[in-house]
Design an enzyme around this catalytic site. Structure first.
Site, mmCIF file in Angstrom:
data_model
loop_
_atom_site.group_PDB
_atom_site.id
_atom_site.type_symbol
_atom_site.label_atom_id
_atom_site.label_comp_id
_atom_site.label_asym_id
_atom_site.label_seq_id
_atom_site.Cartn_x
_atom_site.Cartn_y
_atom_site.Cartn_z
ATOM 1 N N SER A 26 70.137 66.150 21.412
ATOM 2 C CA SER A 26 71.395 66.411 20.545
ATOM 3 C C SER A 26 70.813 65.614 19.019
ATOM 4 C CB SER A 26 72.176 66.328 20.563
ATOM 5 O OG SER A 26 73.362 64.685 20.880
ATOM 6 N N LYS A 74 82.281 63.048 19.828
ATOM 7 C CA LYS A 74 81.003 62.108 18.089
ATOM 8 C C LYS A 74 82.644 62.813 17.187
ATOM 9 C CE LYS A 74 76.826 64.121 20.584
ATOM 10 N NZ LYS A 74 76.320 64.810 20.307
#
Ligand code: ATP
Ligand code: MG
Length: 522
Positions: A430, A473
């Site tokens: 990611s 996140k």
């Protein structure tokens, strides 16, 4: 005599026939043994254990959804999704008549309330709670016990759990099920599978007991930091519920309404004796406890309470903690020292690890102009290394479309890309777009816009692919004061599902291709 006591105990219980038979057989044997012999001691030990298992005893399960909701709300701040899932689970149990057969798994970073919400469930069901810590267990005898012939033999933890709970249907928490390991002492995971499988756990074999034990009435709740290391066969049986960590406001509410009052109560201190304002609590959370869970906050509060206790005993009437006196109680804030990295070639990425979300700065720099090359450092895992190479290949081959004059930049540049902190292992795909952006920033000699963080996997053709952990996140970005997040278009629906408290004040920019990322960030 001892034998009489065992008979007495068994009279009060309702064991199954095979246990009664076994008991009578062993009792007869006891009468033939010399009380001073080691066999006698071994046998009394066995009978003691056999007769202290609560055969036939069950806690009357009470499934009252309104009461359960009240208990969950009283003990835990926030966690709406999690509580809803638990209530659904209980509602199904209420319709069925019991909660047997299902296994809940709470997954999340340390200190987010997995263990404590498990305790609340037991409380709501009116069943005793037993916690079995599996962290580092590598020996199946911990779970299944040793055979009686073994010196110092002991029954396994499930026998232990039932004896302590005094009923056959406790809530058993299998804590840290992701940290079981396999060794030459056997594979505890497969043993656990026997205990958790509703098809066979009414006849769980404990080596010491050497008789079938009915575990089918137990409610198992497991906890883990990550599902990655849970053997698939085990994971298959479970119903995972994710706890992703808290934003500052939630942590403040938890500290104020739960941790501080609990800490004061434990220290036998009155509320009026220790005053900590919201702004001081906030400072503790933001400067001393920057993590997803509550562990460090709890430690800090406990430390303050201990030091305040000394002052109270020295004669002070009450203690007030202020922003400036905080240092005297907690020392230097560990996160004050954290350096913010910024400038050309430095991009803030977002990572998702077993300890929660984190910001992940990525830097690249040109080492020299003579040779072409690419070097990577920062304890990167294989997948992350591949992402870095994809980013490098992509940006290098498309440089002309981003900036005509710089199209040959990479031909004569030895590039070094680093992911601090160097000692922390990292992996996953990611960070792809973040690495590509870092390289592009370097090549264009242009710093990115401030206040942005990004996440997304990059394909070799410049597509931005979906990532996981968008909630974690987001929480991590906000902890660092970042309110602009670039993420894959494919994650838009995940973002839309996030609770409003989490996304409050955050702007999301959705990228379908790497071009979309570049347009926003420069
Ligand atoms: P670990 O993975 O380290 O075992 P955990 O998720 O089991 O962590 P707990 O021990 O349950 O964490 O929680 C740590 C502390 O924070 C406990 O005192 C718990 O009561 C408190 N806590 C966590 N979340 C909440 C919440 N939402 N409301 C109230 N208290 C909370
Ligand atoms: Mg725990």
């Amino acid at each position: 005599s001892e034998a009489d006591e065992y008979v007495d105990r068994m009279k009060k219980l309702s064991p199954p026939d095979y246990i009664t038979k076994r008991f009578e057989k062993e009792l007869k044997k006891l009468n033939t043994l010399d009380p001073n012999s080691p066999e006698y001691a071994g046998l009394t030990n066995y009978l003691d254990i056999l007769t202290s298992i609560p055969w036939g005893e069950v806690a009357k399960e009470e499934i009252d959804i309104a009461k359960a909701r009240k208990i969950l709300d009283e003990d835990h701040e926030g966690l709406k999704d999690v509580k809803d899932r638990i209530l659904e689970f209980l509602a199904v149990g209420a319709l069925k008549g019991n909660t047997n057969g299902s296994i809940l798994l709470f997954v999340g970073p340390p200190g987010v309330g997995k263990t404590s919400i498990g305790k609340s469930i037991a409380k709501a069901l009116n069943r005793p709670f037993y916690r079995l810590s599996l962290g580092g267990v590598n020996d199946e005898s911990v779970i299944k016990g040793h055979r009686k012939t073994y010196v110092g033999a002991m029954p396994g933890k499930f026998v232990q759990a039932l004896r302590e709970a005094k009923v056959m249907n406790p809530v058993i928490m299998l804590d840290e099920i992701d940290k079981l390991t396999r060794s030459y002492h056997g594979d505890p995971a497969s043993t656990l599978l026997e205990a958790l499988d509703p098809e066979q756990n009414n006849g769980f074999m404990d080596h010491y007991l050497d008789e079938r034990l009915d575990l089918s009435k137990c409610l198992f709740i497991c906890t883990a930091n990550t599902t990655d290391t849970i053997p698939p066969a085990l994971l298959d049986r479970m119903d995972p519920i994710r706890l992703s960590g808290y934003i500052s406001q939630e942590k403040l509410a938890i500290a104020k309404k739960h941790l501080l009052p609990k800490g004061l109560e434990k220290a036998n201190m009155k509320k009026s004796q220790l005053k900590i304002s919201d702004s001081v609590l906030k400072k503790i959370i933001e400067e001393y406890a920057r993590e997803s869970g509550m562990r460090s906050t709890q430690r800090a509060i406990d430390k303050i309470i201990r030091k305040a206790a000394v002052k109270l005993l020295e004669g002070e009437k009450s203690v007030t903690i202020t922003a400036s006196s905080l240092f005297d109680y907690l020392g230097t804030a560990p996160f004050k020292r954290e350096k913010k990295l910024e400038g050309v070639g430095v991009i803030t990425g977002l990572a998702w690890t077993s300890v929660g979300g984190a910001t992940l700065p990525i830097e690249s720099s040109r080492v020299n102009n003579d040779a072409k090359g690419f070097e990577l450092t920062g304890s990167l895992g294989d997948v992350m290394k591949e992402s870095a190479h994809i980013a490098y290949s992509y940006v290098q081959s498309h440089m002309g479309t981003f900036c005509k004059e710089k199209k040959d930049f990479f031909k004569k540049a030895f590039i070094h890309l680093h992911v601090p902190e160097g000692a922390t292992p990292k992996d996953g795909p990611s960070a792809g777009v973040t690495m590509a952006t870092s390289l592009l920033s370097l090549a264009m000699n242009k710093a990115p816009r401030k206040g942005f963080a990004m996440t997304g996997e990059l394909s070799l053709t410049g597509q931005v692919l979906a990532i996981g952990g968008i909630k974690e996140k987001t929480i991590a970005a906000r902890r660092m004061g970042i309110t602009n997040i670039i993420c894959p278009k494919a994650n838009e629906s995940d973002v839309k599902e996030l609770p409003a408290e989490v996304t409050e004040g955050v702007t999301y920019y959705y990228a379908d291709t790497f071009n979309d990322v570049a347009k926003v960030i420069f």
